[in-house]
Design an enzyme around this catalytic site. Structure first.
Site, PDB file in Angstrom:
ATOM      1  N   SER A  15      -2.327   1.391  -8.225  1.00 10.83           N
ATOM      2  CA  SER A  15      -2.391   0.076  -7.586  1.00 10.83           C
ATOM      3  C   SER A  15      -3.804  -0.488  -7.794  1.00 10.83           C
ATOM      4  O   SER A  15      -4.789   0.231  -7.605  1.00 10.83           O
ATOM      5  CB  SER A  15      -2.088   0.221  -6.095  1.00 10.83           C
ATOM      6  OG  SER A  15      -2.200  -1.031  -5.466  1.00 10.83           O
ATOM      7  N   SER A  87       4.893   3.124 -11.244  1.00 10.97           N
ATOM      8  CA  SER A  87       5.694   4.168 -11.912  1.00 10.97           C
ATOM      9  C   SER A  87       4.912   5.477 -12.033  1.00 10.97           C
ATOM     10  O   SER A  87       4.565   5.900 -13.129  1.00 10.97           O
ATOM     11  CB  SER A  87       6.217   3.690 -13.269  1.00 10.97           C
ATOM     12  OG  SER A  87       5.345   2.877 -14.001  1.00 10.97           O
TER      13      SER A  87
HETATM   14  N1  LIG Z   1     -10.075  -5.781 -17.304  1.00 15.37           N
HETATM   15  C1  LIG Z   1      -9.294  -6.056 -16.266  1.00 15.37           C
HETATM   16  N2  LIG Z   1      -7.957  -6.102 -16.432  1.00 15.37           N
HETATM   17  C2  LIG Z   1      -7.147  -6.373 -15.378  1.00 15.37           C
HETATM   18  N3  LIG Z   1      -7.564  -6.632 -14.119  1.00 15.37           N
HETATM   19  C3  LIG Z   1      -8.899  -6.604 -13.899  1.00 15.37           C
HETATM   20  C4  LIG Z   1      -9.809  -6.306 -14.959  1.00 15.37           C
HETATM   21  N4  LIG Z   1     -11.062  -6.340 -14.456  1.00 15.37           N
HETATM   22  C5  LIG Z   1     -10.945  -6.653 -13.159  1.00 15.37           C
HETATM   23  N5  LIG Z   1      -9.638  -6.820 -12.813  1.00 15.37           N
HETATM   24  C6  LIG Z   1      -9.178  -7.173 -11.460  1.00 15.37           C
HETATM   25  O1  LIG Z   1      -8.459  -6.050 -10.940  1.00 15.37           O
HETATM   26  C7  LIG Z   1      -7.427  -6.506 -10.069  1.00 15.37           C
HETATM   27  C8  LIG Z   1      -6.118  -5.925 -10.556  1.00 15.37           C
HETATM   28  O2  LIG Z   1      -5.087  -6.312  -9.696  1.00 15.37           O
HETATM   29  P1  LIG Z   1      -3.556  -6.291 -10.111  1.00 15.37           P
HETATM   30  O3  LIG Z   1      -2.813  -6.956  -9.016  1.00 15.37           O
HETATM   31  O4  LIG Z   1      -3.383  -6.811 -11.492  1.00 15.37           O
HETATM   32  O5  LIG Z   1      -3.266  -4.712 -10.127  1.00 15.37           O
HETATM   33  P2  LIG Z   1      -1.884  -3.957 -10.244  1.00 15.37           P
HETATM   34  O6  LIG Z   1      -2.118  -2.820 -11.188  1.00 15.37           O
HETATM   35  O7  LIG Z   1      -0.783  -4.902 -10.565  1.00 15.37           O
HETATM   36  O8  LIG Z   1      -1.700  -3.354  -8.777  1.00 15.37           O
HETATM   37  P3  LIG Z   1      -0.365  -3.109  -7.911  1.00 15.37           P
HETATM   38  O9  LIG Z   1       0.257  -1.838  -8.428  1.00 15.37           O
HETATM   39  O10 LIG Z   1      -0.847  -2.944  -6.508  1.00 15.37           O
HETATM   40  O11 LIG Z   1       0.535  -4.293  -8.070  1.00 15.37           O
HETATM   41  C9  LIG Z   1      -7.441  -8.025 -10.112  1.00 15.37           C
HETATM   42  O12 LIG Z   1      -8.171  -8.481  -9.003  1.00 15.37           O
HETATM   43  C10 LIG Z   1      -8.172  -8.319 -11.419  1.00 15.37           C
HETATM   44  O13 LIG Z   1      -8.835  -9.556 -11.406  1.00 15.37           O
END
Ligand SMILES: Nc1ncnc2c1ncn2[C@@H]1O[C@H](COP(=O)(O)OP(=O)(O)OP(=O)(O)O)[C@@H](O)[C@H]1O
Ligand SMILES: [Mg+2]
Length: 185
Positions: A15, A87
């Site tokens: 997450s 996952s």
């Molecule tokens: N290189 C990067 N790539 C993606 N996100 C980044 C990066 N650098 C910083 N971030 C930040 O990290 C956070 C990632 O959040 P995101 O909701 O995309 O995560 P997730 O993996 O979908 O989590 P979850 O499983 O809880 O849904 C965002 O705030 C995003 O702006």
């Protein structure tokens, strides 16, 4: 390649790793290139297809089995399916891969952001709750994340922009012959 050109792009990771952020950028770029795209994001799926499921191992496996089944059907019909879901269990991911590969390519992308960085970002405030004990069964804290050993691509997000990471995914699609070469997003 599937007869219709569909495939499943499966983003896994903790997450806060950046799965949804990168999935959004990749999907937007694919749509700009007139690719038929469908997204299956963990948070959205849990509001609809998997409403009512919790975070026990059994419910997580059911959630991933559902996503895998829908993704494989959409890919068979010709869509580029972009999945973004934690996952955490290896076997559940493998089942989704096997189901998809009956019809279409399955490209697993491990968004390999460290637990420390995810907890520092904490975009949903969930790590704070998990560490304080307010939230149980939280992946990486009180529930396992089984790291993939068969991912087609591992992305390090630390020190990179979301756009750079999305560019790496698009480059992998080009490398695999699933996307025509063009200037990346
Ligand atoms: N290189 C990067 N790539 C993606 N996100 C980044 C990066 N650098 C910083 N971030 C930040 O990290 C956070 C990632 O959040 P995101 O909701 O995309 O995560 P997730 O993996 O979908 O989590 P979850 O499983 O809880 O849904 C965002 O705030 C995003 O702006
Ligand atoms: Mg997400």
């Amino acid at each position: 390649m599937s007869p219709n050109g569909g495939y499943v792009l499966w983003l896994t990771g903790l997450s806060g790793a950046g799965k949804s952020t990168i999935a959004g950028l990749v999907s937007d770029e694919l749509e700009t290139r007139s690719v038929l795209v469908e997204r299956l994001d963990g948070d959205i799926v849990r509001e609809h297809l998997s409403k009512g499921l919790g975070f026990s191992k059994e419910d997580r496996d059911t959630n991933i089995a559902r996503i895998g089944w829908v993704a494989s059907r959409l890919a068979r019909a010709g869509a580029a399916v972009v999945v973004s879901a934690i996952s955490p269990y290896d076997q559940a991911r493998r089942r989704a891969r096997a189901l998809t590969e009956e019809h279409a390519p399955f490209i697993e992308i491990w968004v390999a952001t460290s637990l420390e960085e995810c907890a520092r970002r904490d975009p949903k405030g969930l790590y704070r709750k998990a560490y304080s004990g307010e939230l149980a069964e939280f992946t990486g804290v009180s529930d396992p994340y089984e790291e993939p050993d068969d991912a087609e691509l591992r992305i390090e997000t630390e020190g990179r922009s979301p756009e750079q990471c999305a560019g790496q995914v698009l480059a992998k699609l080009v490398e695999l012959g699933l996307l025509a070469e063009e200037v990346a997003a």
